[in-house]
Write an enzyme that holds these catalytic residues in place. Sequence first.
Site, PDB file in Angstrom:
ATOM      1  N   ASP A 144      10.406   0.888  -9.638  1.00 59.61           N
ATOM      2  CA  ASP A 144       9.258  -0.017  -9.537  1.00 59.61           C
ATOM      3  C   ASP A 144       8.600   0.225  -8.183  1.00 59.61           C
ATOM      4  O   ASP A 144       8.671   1.332  -7.660  1.00 59.61           O
ATOM      5  CB  ASP A 144       9.710  -1.473  -9.708  1.00 59.61           C
ATOM      6  N   HIS A 173       6.501   3.107  -8.027  1.00 56.52           N
ATOM      7  CA  HIS A 173       5.130   2.702  -8.320  1.00 56.52           C
ATOM      8  C   HIS A 173       4.279   2.588  -7.063  1.00 56.52           C
ATOM      9  O   HIS A 173       3.249   1.918  -7.078  1.00 56.52           O
ATOM     10  CB  HIS A 173       5.126   1.373  -9.074  1.00 56.52           C
TER      11      HIS A 173
END
Length: 404
Positions: free
Chosen positions: A223, A246
Amino acid sequence: MSFIASAFKALCLSLLFVVAASRLTMRPKVFNVRRHGSKPDGKTDNANAFTSVWKRACTRISGSSKIYVPKGTFYLGGVEFVGPCKNPIEFVIDGTLLAPANPRDIKLDTWINFRYINNLSISGSGTLDGQGKHSWPLNDCHKNTNCPKLAMTMGFAFVNNSRIKDITSLNSKMGHFNFFSVHHFNITGITITAPGDSPNTDGIKMGSCSNIHISNTHIGTGDDCIAILSGTTNLDISNVECGPGHGISVGSLGKNKDEKDVKDLTVRDTVFNGTSDGIRIKTWESSASKILVSNFVYENIQMIDVGKPINIDQKYCPHPPCEHEQKGESHVQIQDIKLKNIYGTSKNKVAVNLQCSKSFPCKNVELIDINLKHNGLEDGPSTAVCENINGSIRGKMVPQHCLD
């Protein structure tokens, strides 16, 4: 004359004794967890033993305290270290702290949590092993209301004037490090690792924090490498390697009431390698709060095969259909953003995506020396998208800019 010499010699010796004694008193009191009942066998729960050591170190009145975790594997159930303490605490971890494989065996939101502490130092060559592999398939709360609550690896709440250095965090169940209402904190030399497909394993997550410095750190996870949430100010990030993950994300913002402004962020001398995003600001449509995102500087950033190198998304919606859709534009105001010397390769043709709110357009966005080439499967050069944005450009511009 000999009497004077003897007296001078005695004085010097006494001064040396005083100096030596003072140095001895300045040394921290060391609490080796093995000498206080902990077992490095990888299966005995050492939570109570660690908590007992913490209480002794925290309540010691004279001088500082040092808690030492030697090499070995120390299994820990959920544990909280709570202050305020009577003295500075140094927590040195050279061994491995092992979380329960079953997420239900951790009864807390955070596996290892520090609260209400000043002058805390965490360091060492050790590893926090979250054993997240068994938990990741259970991370489906967006579609399953009976999903189990998964614990973050290590948390800091109301911790000030402190630091963490050199530790490795491996395979967290949820996020690795969580910071809430933390002020004047240095994070340097740490390593954060989880597979790129592990859900919600954010590297560093912070909200309502100020004066945080993150440097010389490698983050590869499933993430956000770093997630910057409501109320965070004066954040300096430098020499970070991010990937997989991310990117470094501000937000998502605006979904909840009573959110606070996010301002004064610097990200410099950083590399994004194979991430889905690089520089990212995300806000919900039809925001529940009106807040300001301002005074950001991104400088000397390398992108290596990044999905969306520069991405301002004020229509954020990770799991459609979203309750915010069809309810209006974002009320989060983004302004005073400088992006300078951002270079490398983009996997998507749209290398620069600046989609701002129609109700609150982005203001004073500066693009200086942007060089992002398309390196994906589609044909053609990289492109830029601009919506509801006011700004300026200087220097080299690849892709061709779309600012008015």
